[in-house]
Design an enzyme around this catalytic site. Structure first.
Site, PDB file in Angstrom:
ATOM      1  N   ASP A 130       1.021  -1.224   0.014  1.00  0.00           N
ATOM      2  CA  ASP A 130      -0.169   0.079  -0.100  1.00  0.00           C
ATOM      3  C   ASP A 130       0.984   1.346   0.036  1.00  0.00           C
ATOM      4  O   ASP A 130       2.068   1.271   0.688  1.00  0.00           O
ATOM      5  CB  ASP A 130      -0.969   0.040   1.215  1.00  0.00           C
ATOM      6  CG  ASP A 130      -2.042   1.001   0.960  1.00  0.00           C
ATOM      7  OD1 ASP A 130      -1.918   2.147   1.021  1.00  0.00           O
ATOM      8  OD2 ASP A 130      -3.388   0.341   1.096  1.00  0.00           O
TER       9      ASP A 130
ATOM     10  N   THR B 275      -4.640   6.882   0.144  1.00  0.00           N
ATOM     11  CA  THR B 275      -5.893   7.084   1.122  1.00  0.00           C
ATOM     12  C   THR B 275      -6.033   6.144   2.174  1.00  0.00           C
ATOM     13  O   THR B 275      -7.155   6.055   2.919  1.00  0.00           O
ATOM     14  CB  THR B 275      -7.133   6.833   0.001  1.00  0.00           C
ATOM     15  OG1 THR B 275      -7.168   5.586  -0.710  1.00  0.00           O
ATOM     16  CG2 THR B 275      -7.336   7.616  -0.856  1.00  0.00           C
TER      17      THR B 275
ATOM     18  N   TYR C 128     -12.567   6.866 -12.637  1.00  0.00           N
ATOM     19  CA  TYR C 128     -12.721   5.803 -11.696  1.00  0.00           C
ATOM     20  C   TYR C 128     -13.433   4.598 -12.564  1.00  0.00           C
ATOM     21  O   TYR C 128     -13.025   3.312 -12.617  1.00  0.00           O
ATOM     22  CB  TYR C 128     -13.462   6.063 -10.621  1.00  0.00           C
ATOM     23  CG  TYR C 128     -13.772   5.124  -9.452  1.00  0.00           C
ATOM     24  CD1 TYR C 128     -12.605   4.364  -8.767  1.00  0.00           C
ATOM     25  CD2 TYR C 128     -15.130   4.428  -9.095  1.00  0.00           C
ATOM     26  CE1 TYR C 128     -12.788   3.473  -7.802  1.00  0.00           C
ATOM     27  CE2 TYR C 128     -15.288   3.517  -8.381  1.00  0.00           C
ATOM     28  CZ  TYR C 128     -14.134   2.938  -7.620  1.00  0.00           C
ATOM     29  OH  TYR C 128     -14.270   1.933  -6.593  1.00  0.00           O
TER      30      TYR C 128
ATOM     31  N   THR D 245     -20.181   0.273   0.367  1.00  0.00           N
ATOM     32  CA  THR D 245     -19.683  -0.522   1.500  1.00  0.00           C
ATOM     33  C   THR D 245     -19.236   0.251   2.541  1.00  0.00           C
ATOM     34  O   THR D 245     -18.447   1.439   2.035  1.00  0.00           O
ATOM     35  CB  THR D 245     -18.676  -1.647   1.296  1.00  0.00           C
ATOM     36  OG1 THR D 245     -19.522  -2.693   0.194  1.00  0.00           O
ATOM     37  CG2 THR D 245     -18.404  -2.570   2.395  1.00  0.00           C
TER      38      THR D 245
ATOM     39  N   ARG E  61     -17.244  10.071   1.377  1.00  0.00           N
ATOM     40  CA  ARG E  61     -18.411   9.239   1.162  1.00  0.00           C
ATOM     41  C   ARG E  61     -19.956   9.601   1.794  1.00  0.00           C
ATOM     42  O   ARG E  61     -19.553  10.056   2.899  1.00  0.00           O
ATOM     43  CB  ARG E  61     -17.927   7.679   1.002  1.00  0.00           C
ATOM     44  CG  ARG E  61     -17.306   7.454  -0.168  1.00  0.00           C
ATOM     45  CD  ARG E  61     -16.671   6.060  -0.402  1.00  0.00           C
ATOM     46  NE  ARG E  61     -15.528   5.859   0.326  1.00  0.00           N
ATOM     47  CZ  ARG E  61     -15.016   4.512   0.203  1.00  0.00           C
ATOM     48  NH1 ARG E  61     -15.173   3.649  -0.576  1.00  0.00           N
ATOM     49  NH2 ARG E  61     -13.741   4.458   1.121  1.00  0.00           N
TER      50      ARG E  61
HETATM   51  P1  NAD Z   1      -9.399   3.041   0.382  1.00  0.00           P
HETATM   52  O1  NAD Z   1      -9.301   4.228  -0.078  1.00  0.00           O
HETATM   53  O2  NAD Z   1      -9.772   3.028   1.930  1.00  0.00           O
HETATM   54  O3  NAD Z   1      -8.628   1.753   0.129  1.00  0.00           O
HETATM   55  C1  NAD Z   1      -7.904   1.785  -0.731  1.00  0.00           C
HETATM   56  C2  NAD Z   1      -6.601   1.493  -0.519  1.00  0.00           C
HETATM   57  O4  NAD Z   1      -5.426   1.388  -1.682  1.00  0.00           O
HETATM   58  C3  NAD Z   1      -5.808   2.577   0.238  1.00  0.00           C
HETATM   59  O5  NAD Z   1      -5.013   2.130   1.370  1.00  0.00           O
HETATM   60  C4  NAD Z   1      -4.940   3.145  -0.460  1.00  0.00           C
HETATM   61  O6  NAD Z   1      -3.715   3.902   0.016  1.00  0.00           O
HETATM   62  C5  NAD Z   1      -4.368   2.104  -1.484  1.00  0.00           C
HETATM   63  N1  NAD Z   1      -3.950   2.505  -2.844  1.00  0.00           N
HETATM   64  C6  NAD Z   1      -4.165   3.496  -3.694  1.00  0.00           C
HETATM   65  N2  NAD Z   1      -3.617   3.494  -4.914  1.00  0.00           N
HETATM   66  C7  NAD Z   1      -2.464   2.709  -4.538  1.00  0.00           C
HETATM   67  C8  NAD Z   1      -1.209   2.522  -5.224  1.00  0.00           C
HETATM   68  N3  NAD Z   1      -1.188   3.042  -6.430  1.00  0.00           N
HETATM   69  N4  NAD Z   1      -0.220   1.815  -4.707  1.00  0.00           N
HETATM   70  C9  NAD Z   1      -0.373   1.110  -3.562  1.00  0.00           C
HETATM   71  N5  NAD Z   1      -1.629   1.252  -2.757  1.00  0.00           N
HETATM   72  C10 NAD Z   1      -2.687   2.061  -3.272  1.00  0.00           C
HETATM   73  O7  NAD Z   1     -10.931   2.619  -0.481  1.00  0.00           O
HETATM   74  P2  NAD Z   1     -11.984   1.241  -0.072  1.00  0.00           P
HETATM   75  O8  NAD Z   1     -13.276   1.713   0.160  1.00  0.00           O
HETATM   76  O9  NAD Z   1     -11.513   0.610   1.090  1.00  0.00           O
HETATM   77  O10 NAD Z   1     -11.753   0.396  -1.516  1.00  0.00           O
HETATM   78  C11 NAD Z   1     -11.004  -0.667  -1.785  1.00  0.00           C
HETATM   79  C12 NAD Z   1     -11.140  -1.380  -2.868  1.00  0.00           C
HETATM   80  O11 NAD Z   1     -12.605  -1.528  -3.120  1.00  0.00           O
HETATM   81  C13 NAD Z   1     -10.875  -0.457  -4.020  1.00  0.00           C
HETATM   82  O12 NAD Z   1     -10.303  -0.984  -4.988  1.00  0.00           O
HETATM   83  C14 NAD Z   1     -12.408   0.327  -4.532  1.00  0.00           C
HETATM   84  O13 NAD Z   1     -12.198   0.549  -5.916  1.00  0.00           O
HETATM   85  C15 NAD Z   1     -12.983  -0.918  -4.174  1.00  0.00           C
HETATM   86  N6  NAD Z   1     -14.509  -0.744  -3.987  1.00  0.00           N
HETATM   87  C16 NAD Z   1     -14.894  -0.285  -2.678  1.00  0.00           C
HETATM   88  C17 NAD Z   1     -16.278   0.328  -2.575  1.00  0.00           C
HETATM   89  C18 NAD Z   1     -16.933   0.838  -1.145  1.00  0.00           C
HETATM   90  O14 NAD Z   1     -17.831   0.885  -1.226  1.00  0.00           O
HETATM   91  N7  NAD Z   1     -15.885   0.755  -0.223  1.00  0.00           N
HETATM   92  C19 NAD Z   1     -17.254  -0.070  -3.433  1.00  0.00           C
HETATM   93  C20 NAD Z   1     -16.765  -0.446  -4.958  1.00  0.00           C
HETATM   94  C21 NAD Z   1     -15.567  -0.825  -4.921  1.00  0.00           C
HETATM   95  N1  UDP Z   2     -24.143  12.252  -0.896  1.00  0.00           N
HETATM   96  C1  UDP Z   2     -24.594  12.892  -0.352  1.00  0.00           C
HETATM   97  N2  UDP Z   2     -24.146  13.668   0.759  1.00  0.00           N
HETATM   98  C2  UDP Z   2     -22.893  13.540   0.945  1.00  0.00           C
HETATM   99  C3  UDP Z   2     -22.064  12.492   0.167  1.00  0.00           C
HETATM  100  C4  UDP Z   2     -22.742  11.977  -1.075  1.00  0.00           C
HETATM  101  O1  UDP Z   2     -25.935  13.329  -0.458  1.00  0.00           O
HETATM  102  O2  UDP Z   2     -22.312  14.315   1.781  1.00  0.00           O
HETATM  103  C5  UDP Z   2     -24.803  11.227  -2.037  1.00  0.00           C
HETATM  104  C6  UDP Z   2     -24.035  11.430  -3.499  1.00  0.00           C
HETATM  105  O3  UDP Z   2     -24.295  12.357  -4.208  1.00  0.00           O
HETATM  106  C7  UDP Z   2     -24.446  10.005  -3.985  1.00  0.00           C
HETATM  107  C8  UDP Z   2     -24.637   9.236  -2.796  1.00  0.00           C
HETATM  108  O4  UDP Z   2     -24.674  10.086  -1.579  1.00  0.00           O
HETATM  109  O5  UDP Z   2     -25.724  10.094  -4.581  1.00  0.00           O
HETATM  110  C9  UDP Z   2     -23.630   8.004  -2.539  1.00  0.00           C
HETATM  111  O6  UDP Z   2     -22.432   8.930  -2.667  1.00  0.00           O
HETATM  112  P1  UDP Z   2     -20.971   8.272  -2.094  1.00  0.00           P
HETATM  113  O7  UDP Z   2     -19.936   9.213  -2.363  1.00  0.00           O
HETATM  114  O8  UDP Z   2     -20.901   7.744  -0.916  1.00  0.00           O
HETATM  115  O9  UDP Z   2     -20.929   6.951  -3.283  1.00  0.00           O
HETATM  116  P2  UDP Z   2     -21.173   6.780  -4.645  1.00  0.00           P
HETATM  117  O10 UDP Z   2     -22.376   5.807  -4.740  1.00  0.00           O
HETATM  118  O11 UDP Z   2     -21.580   8.064  -5.397  1.00  0.00           O
HETATM  119  O12 UDP Z   2     -19.825   6.253  -5.444  1.00  0.00           O
END
Ligand code: NAD
Ligand code: UDP
Length: 312
Positions: A32, A36, A146, A176, A187
């Site tokens: 990592d 973020t 993204y 999540t 978020r």
């Molecule tokens: P997060 O930002 O907490 O975790 C992402 C991690 O990746 C961080 O620790 C960051 O430092 C690391 N990272 C980013 N770019 C990097 C790089 N170039 N090299 C090494 N490390 C790097 O976000 P999260 O919510 O834990 O998401 C984790 C994964 O799940 C991501 O791939 C995200 O796209 C995917 N995802 C999460 C959600 C959600 O709702 N949480 C939804 C859809 C997909």
């Molecule tokens: N959103 C909101 N208030 C906030 C942050 C997000 O109303 O302070 C809304 C955003 O416009 C979206 C939904 O909440 O419609 C989910 O946003 P999030 O950024 O959590 O994830 P997304 O599903 O958009 O990737």
């Protein structure tokens, strides 16, 4: 027992995945660059001999000197508030980062797991979204960095599978939430909970009628391990199919935190998807997985975490 490399393992979701792997006896190398993520998320593992942390950007080849059985690629910023702040980094980790992690899997004959997203469906025209839906994405909009990075990552993963014989798994993660999200992550769940705990107005974007389906982290991670361990390649939706408008979510948060916060309306971001809900038919039939934690339960657990880290 297996040795697993987890990219993004210091992030919110990745750190929970790491905990579950270690709990069942696997060894973990977490890679990592902390863009973020936070060392706080893995600090409790400092003395665990089965755990190693490598601070490294996976867009550069990863210096691993050991053999591994599985590669889990979760590295990527995921909050829409990061899409305008670090767009090139997001595109790079989805493309170069994914290929670097795939090349580790190929060299080790290891299983590769990709954390993809419901954002591959964009602003969906099919509802709920089954895995067979190809999506509705604006490639040049602010979310395109993204969405397209993840679509590219899926395509690259399938190319390594078809042309290089790599054994792959792809999960499409729906929104999540849970402990270890950053309070300033941007978020909606983290924003609403921290605002409610501080007694500030909850920032509802647009009129709050847009919907999302929120999955508690423990359910999400259980889905990941079921996919990793099973025979189904995916892509597979993992999420909770309870669907809530942002106004409904605000009500749940205010109730769970016993807050007297009010609602403050803010402009809707460009290309914000109007609705999102996973079709979980495949998750049920292929993985025997389904979510178990309601939004009210999950929000309460997450609020306890934020209250403790923010000292509120
Ligand atoms: P997060 O930002 O907490 O975790 C992402 C991690 O990746 C961080 O620790 C960051 O430092 C690391 N990272 C980013 N770019 C990097 C790089 N170039 N090299 C090494 N490390 C790097 O976000 P999260 O919510 O834990 O998401 C984790 C994964 O799940 C991501 O791939 C995200 O796209 C995917 N995802 C999460 C959600 C959600 O709702 N949480 C939804 C859809 C997909
Ligand atoms: N959103 C909101 N208030 C906030 C942050 C997000 O109303 O302070 C809304 C955003 O416009 C979206 C939904 O909440 O419609 C989910 O946003 P999030 O950024 O959590 O994830 P997304 O599903 O958009 O990737």
């Amino acid at each position: 027992m297996a040795k697993v490399v987890v990219s993004g393992g210091a992030g919110f979701l990745g750190s929970h995945v790491v905990d579950e792997l270690l709990a069942r006896g696997d060894e973990v190398v977490c890679v990592d660059n902390l863009v973020t993520g936070r060392v706080d998320n893995i600090a409790h593992l400092d003395d665990n001999p089965a755990f190693r942390f490598l601070e490294h950007d996976v867009c550069d080849p990863v210096p691993l000197d050991e053999n591994v059985d599985a590669v889990m690629h979760l590295a990527s910023p995921a909050s829409p508030s990061d899409f305008g702040r670090i767009p090139v980094e997001i595109l790079r980790v989805g493309s170069l980062g994914t290929e670097n992690m795939l090349s580790i899997a190929k060299a080790n004959d290891a299983r590769f797991f990709l954390a993809s997203t419901s954002e591959v469906y964009g602003d969906p025209l099919v509802h709920p979204q089954p895995e067979s839906y190809w999506g509705n994405v604006n490639p040049i909009g602010p979310r395109g960095v993204y969405d397209e990075a993840k679509r590219f990552a899926e395509a690259m993963t399938m190319a390594y599978h078809r042309n290089h014989g790599v054994d792959v798994r792809i999960v499409r993660i729906f929104n999540t939430y849970g402990p270890r999200m950053r309070p300033e992550d941007g978020r909606v769940v983290s924003n609403f909970i921290t605002q409610a705990l501080k007694g500030e107005p909850l920032t509802v974007y647009g009129d709050g009628s847009q919907t999302r389906s929120f999955c508690y982290v423990d359910d999400q991670v259980a889905g990941h391990l079921a996919l990793l361990d099973g025979d189904h390649l995916g892509p597979i939706n993992i999420g909770n199919d309870g669907e809530f408008s942002m106004l409904e979510l605000a009500e749940v948060v205010i109730k769970a935190t016993n807050s007297d916060s009010e609602i403050g309306f803010m402009p809707l971001p460009q290309d914000d998807p109007a609705r999102r809900r996973p079709d979980l038919t495949e998750a049920h039939s292929k993985l025997s997985w389904k979510p178990t934690i309601t939004l009210a339960e999950g929000v309460s657990k997450t609020a306890e975490y934020f209250a403790s880290v923010l000292g509120l």
